[in-house]
Every structure is written in structure tokens, then in C-alpha cells.
Design a protein around this motif. Structure first.
Motif, mmCIF file in Angstrom:
data_model
loop_
_atom_site.group_PDB
_atom_site.id
_atom_site.type_symbol
_atom_site.label_atom_id
_atom_site.label_comp_id
_atom_site.label_asym_id
_atom_site.label_seq_id
_atom_site.Cartn_x
_atom_site.Cartn_y
_atom_site.Cartn_z
ATOM 1 N N SER A 89 4.106 25.787 4.399
ATOM 2 C CA SER A 89 5.126 25.623 5.447
ATOM 3 C C SER A 89 6.462 25.362 4.751
ATOM 4 O O SER A 89 6.539 24.496 3.862
ATOM 5 C CB SER A 89 4.740 24.427 6.331
ATOM 6 N N GLN A 130 3.769 32.137 6.180
ATOM 7 C CA GLN A 130 3.327 30.741 6.093
ATOM 8 C C GLN A 130 1.828 30.672 6.399
ATOM 9 O O GLN A 130 1.362 31.238 7.391
ATOM 10 C CB GLN A 130 4.060 29.875 7.104
ATOM 11 N N ARG A 185 4.075 24.998 10.886
ATOM 12 C CA ARG A 185 3.964 23.899 11.837
ATOM 13 C C ARG A 185 4.979 24.023 12.961
ATOM 14 O O ARG A 185 6.126 24.418 12.741
ATOM 15 C CB ARG A 185 4.164 22.559 11.113
ATOM 16 N N ARG A 231 6.370 22.105 16.889
ATOM 17 C CA ARG A 231 6.629 20.757 17.410
ATOM 18 C C ARG A 231 5.343 20.127 17.898
ATOM 19 O O ARG A 231 4.406 20.818 18.277
ATOM 20 C CB ARG A 231 7.633 20.828 18.567
ATOM 21 N N TRP A 237 2.357 27.082 13.974
ATOM 22 C CA TRP A 237 3.311 28.196 14.187
ATOM 23 C C TRP A 237 2.832 29.354 13.322
ATOM 24 O O TRP A 237 2.916 29.295 12.088
ATOM 25 C CB TRP A 237 4.727 27.777 13.802
ATOM 26 N N ILE A 265 11.454 33.578 8.833
ATOM 27 C CA ILE A 265 10.919 32.214 8.688
ATOM 28 C C ILE A 265 11.727 31.507 7.607
ATOM 29 O O ILE A 265 11.773 31.960 6.463
ATOM 30 C CB ILE A 265 9.428 32.254 8.263
ATOM 31 N N PHE A 266 12.372 30.413 7.975
ATOM 32 C CA PHE A 266 13.167 29.688 6.979
ATOM 33 C C PHE A 266 13.340 28.226 7.375
ATOM 34 O O PHE A 266 13.141 27.855 8.541
ATOM 35 C CB PHE A 266 14.546 30.344 6.799
ATOM 36 N N SER A 267 13.699 27.430 6.378
ATOM 37 C CA SER A 267 14.077 26.031 6.629
ATOM 38 C C SER A 267 15.306 25.714 5.798
ATOM 39 O O SER A 267 15.498 26.287 4.712
ATOM 40 C CB SER A 267 12.959 25.064 6.218
ATOM 41 N N LYS A 299 9.735 33.152 25.043
ATOM 42 C CA LYS A 299 10.242 32.471 23.844
ATOM 43 C C LYS A 299 10.340 33.465 22.684
ATOM 44 O O LYS A 299 9.390 34.195 22.400
ATOM 45 C CB LYS A 299 9.284 31.323 23.492
ATOM 46 N N GLY A 340 11.439 29.350 17.728
ATOM 47 C CA GLY A 340 11.172 27.911 17.840
ATOM 48 C C GLY A 340 11.755 27.198 16.634
ATOM 49 O O GLY A 340 11.864 27.773 15.543
ATOM 50 N N ILE A 341 12.136 25.948 16.847
ATOM 51 C CA ILE A 341 12.798 25.166 15.789
ATOM 52 C C ILE A 341 12.089 23.821 15.637
ATOM 53 O O ILE A 341 11.745 23.181 16.637
ATOM 54 C CB ILE A 341 14.288 24.931 16.166
ATOM 55 N N GLY A 367 13.699 23.817 10.435
ATOM 56 C CA GLY A 367 13.069 25.115 10.187
ATOM 57 C C GLY A 367 13.005 25.942 11.452
ATOM 58 O O GLY A 367 12.844 25.409 12.561
ATOM 59 N N GLY A 374 11.453 29.691 13.201
ATOM 60 C CA GLY A 374 10.717 30.950 13.197
ATOM 61 C C GLY A 374 11.321 31.815 14.283
ATOM 62 O O GLY A 374 11.350 31.409 15.456
HETATM 63 C C1 BTN Z 1 8.106 25.093 17.849
HETATM 64 O O1 BTN Z 1 8.573 25.864 18.675
HETATM 65 O O2 BTN Z 1 7.098 24.396 18.097
HETATM 66 C C2 BTN Z 1 8.771 24.974 16.507
HETATM 67 C C3 BTN Z 1 8.357 26.049 15.558
HETATM 68 C C4 BTN Z 1 9.011 25.931 14.202
HETATM 69 C C5 BTN Z 1 8.487 26.930 13.202
HETATM 70 C C6 BTN Z 1 9.282 26.957 11.932
HETATM 71 S S1 BTN Z 1 8.867 28.342 10.922
HETATM 72 C C7 BTN Z 1 9.766 27.677 9.587
HETATM 73 C C8 BTN Z 1 9.531 26.184 9.595
HETATM 74 N N1 BTN Z 1 8.333 25.851 8.836
HETATM 75 C C9 BTN Z 1 7.377 25.342 9.601
HETATM 76 O O3 BTN Z 1 6.250 24.989 9.211
HETATM 77 N N2 BTN Z 1 7.796 25.287 10.865
HETATM 78 C C10 BTN Z 1 9.152 25.749 11.021
#
Ligand code: BTN
Length: 261
Positions: free
Chosen positions: A30, A53, A57, A59, A64, A73-75, A126, A129-130, A145, A147
Motif C-alpha cells: 500500500s 497494490q 487500504r 477508509r 481498495w 494509485i499514489f500517496s 464513485k 477514493g481518498i 493517498g 485511487g
Molecule cells: C476509500 O474510498 O475508502 C479510500 C480509498 C483510498 C485508496 C488509496 S490508493 C493509494 C493509497 N494507498 C492505499 O492503500 N490507499 C490509498
């Protein structure tokens, strides 16, 4: 383009922003977890991108998932330069930055409180997600992060419920070009939330692009469930819900839009 050249091209375009320390890995568990592990070493704006990934992960302990190389996919790691009560604004700031990019592509996009990016399609679906995580240490950091569904899911794929992608919406766009545009906007929004005046501008823009405001909503939060009309977003990012019990300020939770009022 070879990976190194690609990262150089991204670097060139982001060199004026804080997101000019960039690492790309083909695969990881992740990206958020990776940055958490390195939180005390990395400088403000460090950007980690991956193609896949294994343990992405979401929320509230959710997963994810996305197949290899299809989505963005980034953080990023941030050193907050704003009062702690504004940390909560970082996720809508990234969501709003993404909405603006999607709108420029002709899509009708919005922010679903607190931080989902939605597309007005068969009701609302959707597209991104963040996940923001706050690390309390000598110099506290925020790891944010995202996606963004670029090439997956398509209608035929068994993707997450109620989700869509750019490709499913008929839009083809390189995911790294999207990343650059999103992060340029994010830079501006982060500067905005760092000042009192900018924060007021940000709040206005957030409300304008919110698909939650004006809805009868059910909010599932740690203290239980609240049903009422979503009427406003406070300057710290909390959602204001009005019902027969009065006016409630909610700072975390999952929102279900029940109907437009
Ligand atoms: C959500 O909507 O529940 C949040 C999703 C967030 C996903 C991103 S992908 C990049 C970053 N790394 C992770 O493990 N999760 C976030």
C-alpha cells in the motif's frame, strides 16, 4: 516511455510544486503504508506512485483493490503548514482538485462528503477514493493517498458496487497526465487552506462542488447514525446536518444520500 523518462517528465511538470520528490514502484503493498513507514525521513510533498497494490487500504479498515496498471494509485506525504484544525480539509482539497480535472474532461463530477469523488451517471457513481492518515511524531505529518479509476472497472467488470471509471465514462486520458493536473490543483488548494482568506475561498468552492449539500442524508459515524438534511460545510470541513433534534456538526463518517431535497 521508459519509467525513468516518464518520472522525469512528471518531475519537470511538478517542479514548481511541493510534489517534486517522486518515486515510482511497479508493485507494493500500500502506498500509504509505505509512506507511514518512512514518515520521519521524507520531506514535504514526497510522492509515491505505483501500478499495483497488493494490500490497498480504504477508509474505515476497508480494502481498495484495482487490477495491475489500470488505475492511478499514489500517496503524498505532507508537513502541515496550517493550523491542526484544518488537517481535515486536506482530503476535500484533493477531491476538489480531482473534480476540477474531471470537469475539464467534460464529466459532471462532484465531492461526496467527506472525500469521495463522484460522477453523475445512473444516479451517482464513485470514481475516486481518498485515505488520509495523520502521524503524530516530533514533526507531525499527513499521508494522503488516492485511487482514481482510470481504466477499471468497466460496466462488464465485477468492480466495487456503485463505482465507475474514466474509460467506462468514455474518456481516454493518460493517468500520469491526470496525476500532474490533479497535483498542480492540489498545490493551489493546499496554499489556500494555509491562510484565513484562502480558507474561506476553499470552503465556498467545496460547497459548490458538493453533491452532499441539499440532500437528505444518513451519516454513519462513531457515535451512531444521524439522519437529516445536509445544509452546510464548516470552515474546518465538518458537515452540518439539520433535523428535528437541531443542528449537528459531524466531523467523520460515511454518508448515504437518501434523496435530493
Ligand atoms: C476509500 O474510498 O475508502 C479510500 C480509498 C483510498 C485508496 C488509496 S490508493 C493509494 C493509497 N494507498 C492505499 O492503500 N490507499 C490509498
Amino acid at each position: 516511455m521508459r519509467q525513468n523518462n516518464l518520472m522525469e517528465a512528471i518531475y519537470e511538470q511538478l517542479s514548481e510544486t511541493r510534489f517534486n520528490k517522486i518515486k515510482h514502484v511497479l508493485e507494493t503493498g500500500s502506498t500509504n503504508s509505505d509512506l507511514i513507514l518512512k514518515a520521519s525521513e521524507l520531506s514535504d510533498g514526497f510522492l509515491l506512485i505505483t501500478d499495483y497494490q497488493l494490500d490497498g487500504r480504504g477508509r474505515k479498515g476497508r480494502t481498495w483493490d484495482a487490477p495491475p496498471a489500470r488505475n492511478l494509485i499514489f500517496s503524498v506525504l505532507l508537513h502541515p503548514r496550517w493550523p491542526p484544525e484544518r488537517n481535515q480539509l486536506v482530503t476535500p482539497a484533493l477531491a476538489l482538485s480531482t473534480v476540477e480535472v474531471l470537469e475539464n474532461l467534460g464529466l459532471s463530477a462532484s465531492v461526496k462528503w467527506p472525500n469521495d469523488v463522484m460522477i453523475a451517471l445512473d444516479d451517482n457513481k464513485k470514481i475516486a477514493g481518498i485515505l488520509a492518515e495523520y502521524i503524530q511524531q516530533e514533526n507531525p505529518v499527513l499521508i494522503v493517498g488516492m485511487g482514481l479509476n482510470v481504466g477499471w472497472p468497466m460496466q462488464k467488470d465485477p468492480g466495487p458496487p456503485n463505482s465507475t471509471s474514466l474509460r467506462a465514462c468514455g474518456v481516454e486520458k493518460n493517468k500520469f497526465d491526470l496525476l500532474v493536473e490533479i497535483l498542480k490543483n492540489f498545490e493551489k488548494r493546499l496554499i489556500e487552506i494555509s491562510s484565513e482568506n484562502g480558507n474561506a475561498t476553499f470552503r465556498q468552492a467545496h460547497i459548490e462542488k458538493s453533491s452532499t449539500i441539499g440532500n437528505q442524508v444518513k451519516v454513519e459515524h462513531v457515535k451512531g447514525e444521524t439522519i437529516g438534511k445536509a445544509v452546510d460545510i464548516e470552515k474546518g470541513g465538518s458537515l452540518i446536518v439539520e433535523n428535528e433534534d437541531g443542528i449537528l456538526s459531524i466531523n467523520e463518517g460515511d454518508v448515504i444520500h437518501l434523496r435530493k431535497l
